[in-house]
Design a protein around this motif. Structure first.
Motif, PDB file in Angstrom:
ATOM      1  N   ALA A  42       0.810  -1.218   0.000  1.00 36.97           N
ATOM      2  CA  ALA A  42       0.000   0.000   0.000  1.00 36.97           C
ATOM      3  C   ALA A  42       0.841   1.265   0.000  1.00 36.97           C
ATOM      4  CB  ALA A  42      -0.928  -0.003   1.217  1.00 36.97           C
ATOM      5  N   GLY A 161      -1.578  -4.423   3.448  1.00 32.44           N
ATOM      6  CA  GLY A 161      -2.396  -3.232   3.641  1.00 32.44           C
ATOM      7  C   GLY A 161      -3.066  -3.269   4.999  1.00 32.44           C
ATOM      8  N   HIS A 219      -4.803   1.328   1.139  1.00 36.40           N
ATOM      9  CA  HIS A 219      -4.541   0.235   2.068  1.00 36.40           C
ATOM     10  C   HIS A 219      -5.541  -0.915   1.924  1.00 36.40           C
ATOM     11  CE1 HIS A 219      -1.629   2.837   4.025  1.00 36.40           C
ATOM     12  NE2 HIS A 219      -1.247   1.805   4.757  1.00 36.40           N
TER      13      HIS A 219
END
Length: 255
Positions: A42, A161, A219
């Motif tokens: 992410a 994430g 994320h």
């Protein structure tokens, strides 16, 4: 065969913490022995999917500020794999997905914080891949679909994430999770068990508290990519869950 994973990288402090989650990651690394790792992080965003393509030792990137000095002394000297990066490029381009190669970027904390807990010897080749957070959920799933079959080669696909990631909503010092954070994760788990993943691909509108849980999607999309890379013959399963600061989710999945 190695199942693709979604792992929460949580707070960078995980790098120096010893807790239930760090113990889980250590145990996971001891039980899963991949030939190589492909990790979507992410913390690397690009409009064109970009793949690290080097055989050299990665630089350790400290993409965080104001943390204890000892964190900036950690090195994670994993090597890349240009051969595997080239294979990924060919697979994605054959599916009509634009790709670039990068020969210089190091490992950001979305990658090395997890990996130094799982594989502290840094002896597994790592290919790091960026995310484009503003592709549709269906497009994220399709990126994952291209990677199906790597598990049969003992190549571990990781989406790194966090499902509930709203730093403005954290409750410093709070150990009990906020009800809305629990409700969002419970909804995700329920949808992933349904045919066609239920309403998951419409999560922005269908999930409870979606805007609170996912104010920005960078994320969240590693979950979709990891999910897409899993076998349709295996049901997604929760392998760990905890919460920090009331809202930060440590939900982890295997696909």
């Amino acid at each position: 065969m190695i199942e693709p994973l979604f792992l929460a990288h949580g707070s960078p402090m995980l790098a120096i913490q010893e807790n239930a989650y760090s113990e889980f990651l250590r145990s996971l690394g001891q039980s899963v022995k991949p030939q190589a790792i492909v990790i979507f992080t992410a913390h690397w965003e690009s409009q064109v999917l970009t793949i690290s393509a080097s055989d050299e030792v990665y630089e350790t990137i400290y993409d965080f500020y104001g943390f204890p000095e000892e964190m900036y002394r950690i090195k994670y000297p994993a090597r890349g794999s240009s051969k595997l990066a080239g294979r990924l490029q060919a697979k994605l381009e054959a599916a009509g997905i634009p790709v670039r190669l990068d020969t210089s970027r190091g490992l950001d904390h979305g990658s090395w914080v997890l990996l130094q807990k799982m594989y502290p010897e840094a002896d597994v080749p790592v290919v790091q891949v960026s995310v484009h957070p503003f592709l549709s959920p269906q497009e994220q799933i399709e990126i994952g679909n291209v990677l199906r079959g790597l598990d049969a080669e003992d190549i571990l696909v990781i989406g790194s994430g966090v499902t509930v990631h709203n730093l403005r909503a954290v409750k410093w010092g709070q150990s009990e999770p906020e009800p809305w954070a629990l409700q969002f994760d419970e909804w995700l788990l329920e949808q992933m068990q349904k045919p066609g993943y239920g309403e998951l691909l419409n999560y922005e509108h269908a999930a409870p508290h979606a805007r609170m849980a996912v104010p920005r999607p960078e994320h969240f999309v590693p979950l979709l990519i990891a999910l897409g890379s899993g076998s349709p013959d295996r049901a997604p399963k929760e392998i760990f869950r905890a919460y920090e600061f009331g809202t930060l989710s440590y939900l982890c999945m295997a696909f």
